[in-house]
Scaffold this motif. Structure first.
Motif, PDB file in Angstrom:
ATOM      1  N   THR A   1       1.579   3.070  -7.713  1.00 61.60           N
ATOM      2  CA  THR A   1       0.901   1.769  -8.532  1.00 61.60           C
ATOM      3  C   THR A   1       1.810   1.275  -9.779  1.00 61.60           C
ATOM      4  OG1 THR A   1      -1.293   3.285  -8.623  1.00 61.60           O
ATOM      5  CG2 THR A   1      -0.749   1.526 -10.484  1.00 61.60           C
ATOM      6  N   THR A   2       2.734   2.083 -10.349  1.00 63.57           N
ATOM      7  CA  THR A   2       3.865   1.600 -11.171  1.00 63.57           C
ATOM      8  C   THR A   2       4.711   0.417 -10.522  1.00 63.57           C
ATOM      9  OG1 THR A   2       3.844   3.261 -12.594  1.00 63.57           O
ATOM     10  CG2 THR A   2       5.735   1.934 -12.902  1.00 63.57           C
ATOM     11  N   GLU A   3       4.991   0.825  -9.100  1.00 57.84           N
ATOM     12  CA  GLU A   3       5.862  -0.079  -8.383  1.00 57.84           C
ATOM     13  C   GLU A   3       5.213  -1.574  -8.216  1.00 57.84           C
ATOM     14  OE1 GLU A   3       8.889   2.806  -5.713  1.00 57.84           O
ATOM     15  OE2 GLU A   3       6.542   2.846  -5.498  1.00 57.84           O
ATOM     16  N   ILE A   4       3.958  -1.272  -7.503  1.00 60.59           N
ATOM     17  CA  ILE A   4       3.231  -2.456  -7.252  1.00 60.59           C
ATOM     18  C   ILE A   4       2.829  -3.228  -8.555  1.00 60.59           C
ATOM     19  CG2 ILE A   4       0.848  -3.454  -6.553  1.00 60.59           C
ATOM     20  CD1 ILE A   4       0.580  -0.588  -5.096  1.00 60.59           C
TER      21      ILE A   4
ATOM     22  N   PRO B   1       0.899  -1.304   0.003  1.00 59.03           N
ATOM     23  CA  PRO B   1       0.048   0.021  -0.207  1.00 59.03           C
ATOM     24  C   PRO B   1       0.813   1.195  -0.025  1.00 59.03           C
ATOM     25  CG  PRO B   1      -0.765  -1.727   1.444  1.00 59.03           C
ATOM     26  CD  PRO B   1       0.384  -2.250   1.198  1.00 59.03           C
ATOM     27  N   ALA B   2       1.923   1.093   0.403  1.00 53.71           N
ATOM     28  CA  ALA B   2       2.820   2.533   0.644  1.00 53.71           C
ATOM     29  C   ALA B   2       3.638   2.632  -0.972  1.00 53.71           C
ATOM     30  CB  ALA B   2       4.085   2.205   1.601  1.00 53.71           C
TER      31      ALA B   2
ATOM     32  N   TYR C   1      -0.281 -11.183   0.167  1.00 49.09           N
ATOM     33  CA  TYR C   1       0.118 -10.013   0.534  1.00 49.09           C
ATOM     34  C   TYR C   1       1.110  -9.867   1.337  1.00 49.09           C
ATOM     35  CZ  TYR C   1      -4.493  -8.878  -1.699  1.00 49.09           C
ATOM     36  OH  TYR C   1      -5.246  -8.814  -2.678  1.00 49.09           O
ATOM     37  N   PRO C   2       2.401  -9.133   1.195  1.00 46.29           N
ATOM     38  CA  PRO C   2       3.428  -9.250   2.094  1.00 46.29           C
ATOM     39  C   PRO C   2       2.776  -8.473   3.331  1.00 46.29           C
ATOM     40  CG  PRO C   2       4.258  -8.692   0.002  1.00 46.29           C
ATOM     41  CD  PRO C   2       2.809  -8.739  -0.047  1.00 46.29           C
ATOM     42  N   PHE C   3       3.246  -8.964   4.623  1.00 46.49           N
ATOM     43  CA  PHE C   3       2.735  -8.478   5.950  1.00 46.49           C
ATOM     44  C   PHE C   3       1.284  -8.364   6.011  1.00 46.49           C
ATOM     45  CE2 PHE C   3       6.685  -5.983   4.379  1.00 46.49           C
ATOM     46  CZ  PHE C   3       7.435  -6.518   5.563  1.00 46.49           C
ATOM     47  N   GLY C   4       0.494  -9.297   5.032  1.00 42.47           N
ATOM     48  CA  GLY C   4      -0.777  -9.178   5.339  1.00 42.47           C
ATOM     49  C   GLY C   4      -1.581  -8.127   4.773  1.00 42.47           C
ATOM     50  N   GLU C   5      -0.898  -7.216   4.201  1.00 42.77           N
ATOM     51  CA  GLU C   5      -1.368  -5.699   4.004  1.00 42.77           C
ATOM     52  C   GLU C   5      -2.015  -5.470   2.431  1.00 42.77           C
ATOM     53  OE1 GLU C   5       1.770  -3.507   6.578  1.00 42.77           O
ATOM     54  OE2 GLU C   5       1.906  -3.236   4.313  1.00 42.77           O
ATOM     55  N   SER C   6      -3.158  -5.055   2.520  1.00 42.12           N
ATOM     56  CA  SER C   6      -3.647  -4.786   1.193  1.00 42.12           C
ATOM     57  C   SER C   6      -4.902  -3.524   1.327  1.00 42.12           C
ATOM     58  CB  SER C   6      -4.382  -6.021   0.356  1.00 42.12           C
ATOM     59  OG  SER C   6      -5.622  -6.044   1.349  1.00 42.12           O
TER      60      SER C   6
END
Length: 186
Positions: free
Chosen positions: A91-94, A87-88, A118-123
């Motif tokens: 968009t291009t990096e994701i 989330p940090a 999702y890394p760290f369970g984060e979305s």
């Protein structure tokens, strides 16, 4: 029951074999950049204070090791290239993290990669939409909406959790929490 492992640490291999022998479905989520680097230990800020000797024991799997587990029946899914806080990112990096990891897994293992964790369970809404657009079939989260295939629930267990603690976490998440939600809706 379906057991998943994040990060593809080498020390899970015997556990994966035991689960597969009991016909329990297993998915291992790999960060392709670490597999590309010969199974290097994770180098993420959250592990910076860990004992270097202990970190060395947490090396990740190589492509050959992942192929061997695939051949024994484990599914291999994506956990990005580098294990970032999605989330940090822009968009291009994701998009790069999602697409490059998926492509590397498919190229190296010769199988379609449809699963993502999702890394760290984060979305968030944007990240989930990008996972869908990248061609994944489903994605796993820690704070999930069970009705969304890109936000499937799972229990997070770590090396410091005892088997009893792990069982309690799973029971609360999958048995008690849904029952409490149903009873409060009445």
């Amino acid at each position: 029951m379906h057991v998943t492992f994040d990060d593809a640490f080498r020390n899970i291999e015997s556990t994966v074999d035991d689960l597969l022998a009991r016909e329990v479905p297993v998915t291992i989520f790999v960060c392709s950049g670490y597999a590309d680097d010969g199974g290097a230990p994770l180098t993420i800020p959250e592990l910076a204070t860990e004992d270097p000797a202990e970190l060395a024991q947490l090396a990740t799997m190589t492509w050959d090791e992942l192929r061997a587990l695939r051949d024994r029946g484990a599914r291999i899914g994506s956990h990005t290239v580098s294990h970032p806080h999605l989330p940090a990112l822009s968009t291009t990096e994701i998009e790069r993290e999602l697409r490059e990891s998926k492509a590397r897994i498919e190229d190296e293992l010769g199988v379609r990669c449809g699963d993502f964790a999702y890394p760290f369970g984060e979305s968030d809404t944007r990240v989930r939409a990008l996972v869908r657009e990248a061609g994944y079939d489903r994605a796993f989260s820690l704070r999930a909406d069970p009705g969304d295939p890109y936000d499937l629930p799972r229990v997070d267990l770590y090396r410091w959790h005892s088997p009893t603690r792990g069982l309690m976490k799973a029971l609360v998440k999958y048995r008690l929490a849904p029952a409490l939600r149903r009873s409060s809706a009445r």
